[in-house]
Design a protein around this motif. Sequence first.
Motif, mmCIF file in Angstrom:
data_model
loop_
_atom_site.group_PDB
_atom_site.id
_atom_site.type_symbol
_atom_site.label_atom_id
_atom_site.label_comp_id
_atom_site.label_asym_id
_atom_site.label_seq_id
_atom_site.Cartn_x
_atom_site.Cartn_y
_atom_site.Cartn_z
ATOM 1 N N ALA A 22 -7.764 -6.889 5.237
ATOM 2 C CA ALA A 22 -7.475 -5.327 5.702
ATOM 3 C C ALA A 22 -6.830 -4.290 4.448
ATOM 4 O O ALA A 22 -7.264 -2.968 5.144
ATOM 5 C CB ALA A 22 -6.491 -5.551 6.568
ATOM 6 N N GLY A 23 -6.114 -4.667 4.023
ATOM 7 C CA GLY A 23 -5.402 -3.856 2.938
ATOM 8 C C GLY A 23 -5.896 -3.133 2.022
ATOM 9 O O GLY A 23 -5.632 -2.300 2.024
ATOM 10 N N ILE A 24 -7.063 -3.537 1.507
ATOM 11 C CA ILE A 24 -7.672 -3.221 0.174
ATOM 12 C C ILE A 24 -8.842 -2.557 0.928
ATOM 13 O O ILE A 24 -9.880 -2.063 -0.448
ATOM 14 C CB ILE A 24 -8.129 -4.891 -0.260
ATOM 15 C CG1 ILE A 24 -9.488 -5.244 -0.133
ATOM 16 C CG2 ILE A 24 -7.014 -5.007 -0.967
ATOM 17 C CD1 ILE A 24 -9.953 -6.425 -0.055
ATOM 18 N N LEU A 25 -9.205 -2.452 1.919
ATOM 19 C CA LEU A 25 -10.469 -1.444 2.397
ATOM 20 C C LEU A 25 -9.854 0.395 2.377
ATOM 21 O O LEU A 25 -11.127 1.045 2.073
ATOM 22 C CB LEU A 25 -10.918 -1.742 3.599
ATOM 23 C CG LEU A 25 -10.739 -2.830 4.371
ATOM 24 C CD1 LEU A 25 -11.361 -3.447 5.536
ATOM 25 C CD2 LEU A 25 -12.437 -3.067 3.422
ATOM 26 N N GLY A 26 -8.654 0.561 2.088
ATOM 27 C CA GLY A 26 -8.259 2.271 1.556
ATOM 28 C C GLY A 26 -8.645 2.883 2.623
ATOM 29 O O GLY A 26 -7.753 4.052 2.204
ATOM 30 N N ALA A 27 -7.998 2.707 4.026
ATOM 31 C CA ALA A 27 -7.931 3.029 5.596
ATOM 32 C C ALA A 27 -6.137 3.750 4.998
ATOM 33 O O ALA A 27 -5.555 2.580 4.086
ATOM 34 C CB ALA A 27 -7.892 2.613 6.444
ATOM 35 N N LYS A 55 3.626 -11.327 8.755
ATOM 36 C CA LYS A 55 3.442 -12.007 8.340
ATOM 37 C C LYS A 55 3.918 -12.231 6.472
ATOM 38 O O LYS A 55 4.603 -12.023 5.305
ATOM 39 C CB LYS A 55 4.622 -13.129 9.017
ATOM 40 C CG LYS A 55 5.217 -12.384 9.773
ATOM 41 C CD LYS A 55 5.758 -14.164 10.765
ATOM 42 C CE LYS A 55 6.574 -15.384 10.388
ATOM 43 N NZ LYS A 55 7.239 -16.720 10.855
ATOM 44 N N SER A 56 2.246 -12.301 6.416
ATOM 45 C CA SER A 56 1.673 -13.133 5.730
ATOM 46 C C SER A 56 1.205 -12.293 4.452
ATOM 47 O O SER A 56 1.073 -11.756 3.427
ATOM 48 C CB SER A 56 1.717 -14.188 5.245
ATOM 49 O OG SER A 56 0.966 -14.303 6.408
ATOM 50 N N VAL A 57 0.441 -10.861 5.194
ATOM 51 C CA VAL A 57 -0.694 -10.028 4.713
ATOM 52 C C VAL A 57 -0.356 -8.818 3.530
ATOM 53 O O VAL A 57 0.626 -8.532 4.149
ATOM 54 C CB VAL A 57 -2.169 -9.854 5.428
ATOM 55 C CG1 VAL A 57 -3.166 -9.179 4.453
ATOM 56 C CG2 VAL A 57 -2.550 -11.716 5.388
ATOM 57 N N ASN A 58 -1.499 -9.133 2.305
ATOM 58 C CA ASN A 58 -0.568 -7.614 1.569
ATOM 59 C C ASN A 58 -1.253 -6.765 2.496
ATOM 60 O O ASN A 58 -2.260 -6.222 1.753
ATOM 61 C CB ASN A 58 -0.349 -7.875 0.217
ATOM 62 C CG ASN A 58 -0.071 -6.557 -0.575
ATOM 63 O OD1 ASN A 58 0.986 -5.658 0.401
ATOM 64 N ND2 ASN A 58 0.814 -6.913 -1.297
ATOM 65 N N PHE A 59 -0.485 -5.440 2.351
ATOM 66 C CA PHE A 59 -1.377 -4.647 3.383
ATOM 67 C C PHE A 59 -1.450 -3.267 2.179
ATOM 68 O O PHE A 59 -2.054 -2.263 2.947
ATOM 69 C CB PHE A 59 -0.888 -3.769 5.203
ATOM 70 C CG PHE A 59 -1.603 -4.611 5.853
ATOM 71 C CD1 PHE A 59 -2.288 -5.163 6.110
ATOM 72 C CD2 PHE A 59 -0.127 -5.728 6.535
ATOM 73 C CE1 PHE A 59 -3.194 -6.279 7.924
ATOM 74 C CE2 PHE A 59 -0.407 -7.026 7.111
ATOM 75 C CZ PHE A 59 -2.373 -7.096 7.979
ATOM 76 N N TYR A 60 -0.817 -3.625 1.077
ATOM 77 C CA TYR A 60 -0.835 -2.092 0.119
ATOM 78 C C TYR A 60 -0.345 -1.656 0.847
ATOM 79 O O TYR A 60 1.262 -1.301 1.477
ATOM 80 C CB TYR A 60 -1.946 -2.283 -0.300
ATOM 81 C CG TYR A 60 -2.292 -3.859 -1.276
ATOM 82 C CD1 TYR A 60 -1.930 -3.631 -2.346
ATOM 83 C CD2 TYR A 60 -2.821 -4.819 -0.507
ATOM 84 C CE1 TYR A 60 -2.362 -5.003 -3.312
ATOM 85 C CE2 TYR A 60 -3.502 -5.419 -0.924
ATOM 86 C CZ TYR A 60 -2.656 -6.397 -2.160
ATOM 87 O OH TYR A 60 -3.623 -7.587 -2.973
ATOM 88 N N ASN A 61 -0.665 0.136 0.653
ATOM 89 C CA ASN A 61 -0.703 1.140 1.116
ATOM 90 C C ASN A 61 -0.859 1.547 2.543
ATOM 91 O O ASN A 61 -0.435 2.589 3.125
ATOM 92 C CB ASN A 61 -0.630 2.229 0.599
ATOM 93 C CG ASN A 61 -0.057 2.067 -0.884
ATOM 94 O OD1 ASN A 61 1.294 1.603 -1.713
ATOM 95 N ND2 ASN A 61 -1.124 2.201 -2.505
ATOM 96 N N SER A 62 -1.332 1.056 2.947
ATOM 97 C CA SER A 62 -2.281 0.711 4.948
ATOM 98 C C SER A 62 -1.073 0.721 5.395
ATOM 99 O O SER A 62 -0.051 -0.025 5.716
ATOM 100 C CB SER A 62 -2.746 0.409 5.077
ATOM 101 O OG SER A 62 -4.139 0.146 4.530
#
Length: 290
Positions: A22-27, A55-62
């Motif tokens: 989810a975090g790499i899709l750019g939303a 708790k575990s996934v990096n969603f980056y800037n989303s």
Amino acid sequence: MERLRRTMLFMPGNNPSMLQNAGILGADSVILDLEDAVSLTEKDSARILVRNAIKSVNFYNSEVVVRINPLGTEFGYEDLDVIGRVKPDAIMVPKATEADIKSVSEKLDKIEEEEGFEKGSIKLFALIESAYGLENVYSILQSSDRIIGMLLGAEDLTADLGIKRTREGEEIFYARSRVATACKACKVAAIDTPFADMEDMEGFIKDITRAKSLGMTGKAAINPRQIDTIHGVYAPTEAEIRYAQRVMEAQEEAKREGKGVFSLDGKMVDAPIIARAQTTLNTARLAGLI
């Protein structure tokens, strides 16, 4: 505007691979969905899956938003209790009413105190999907200072009204206008309903543009392929950015000369034009265009 919310991408809460990516899709925001995307038999497992993903996934800037089930179901409060304790950025309340928002906010008060989170740190999005909700948007927005945005759900709304959803969207003109105006009055994000036909790119662009023209500040997406198109429509053009820069430069010059009102390209520039220029430049900066 502390961050852009041009796109809010719905992600089914029962799909591990989609949550993982989810975090790499750019939303700008991702909505991890425990409601419509999840069958009754998978509600409990999806809740645990979403909890573990937060708790575990990096969603980056989303921004991470979780749509819980309605409070009137057997799942709503359990969703809130489990998800609130892993501190998503926000909870989305479906079929929102004033009572629902107050109840969710009070429950989050308790969770934050018990978990040692900063009070008010978990925000709320109200999802407007009924005739009642539409006619009470302002009071819903005023029912909690946690609210940072409102999403219009046109499919459920038109079903409640007993009318047909169309490609042109004339049937939701009033709903879009009412939500956008109320959100602007309360200084929160106004997110438009998703566009369902992935093959109709022309209709999709027209739909985004129409919503933007009515004051919607972003749009929900149901497929990652929609993200770039939405961002493109909501991005200021080079000409708009340059004009906004010239307005601000001219304002500074006018200040130095002691002028309250000034002209640019032969046209008077007053406070509304300056405010629009500031908004354009702020959006451009957040989008990395300047």
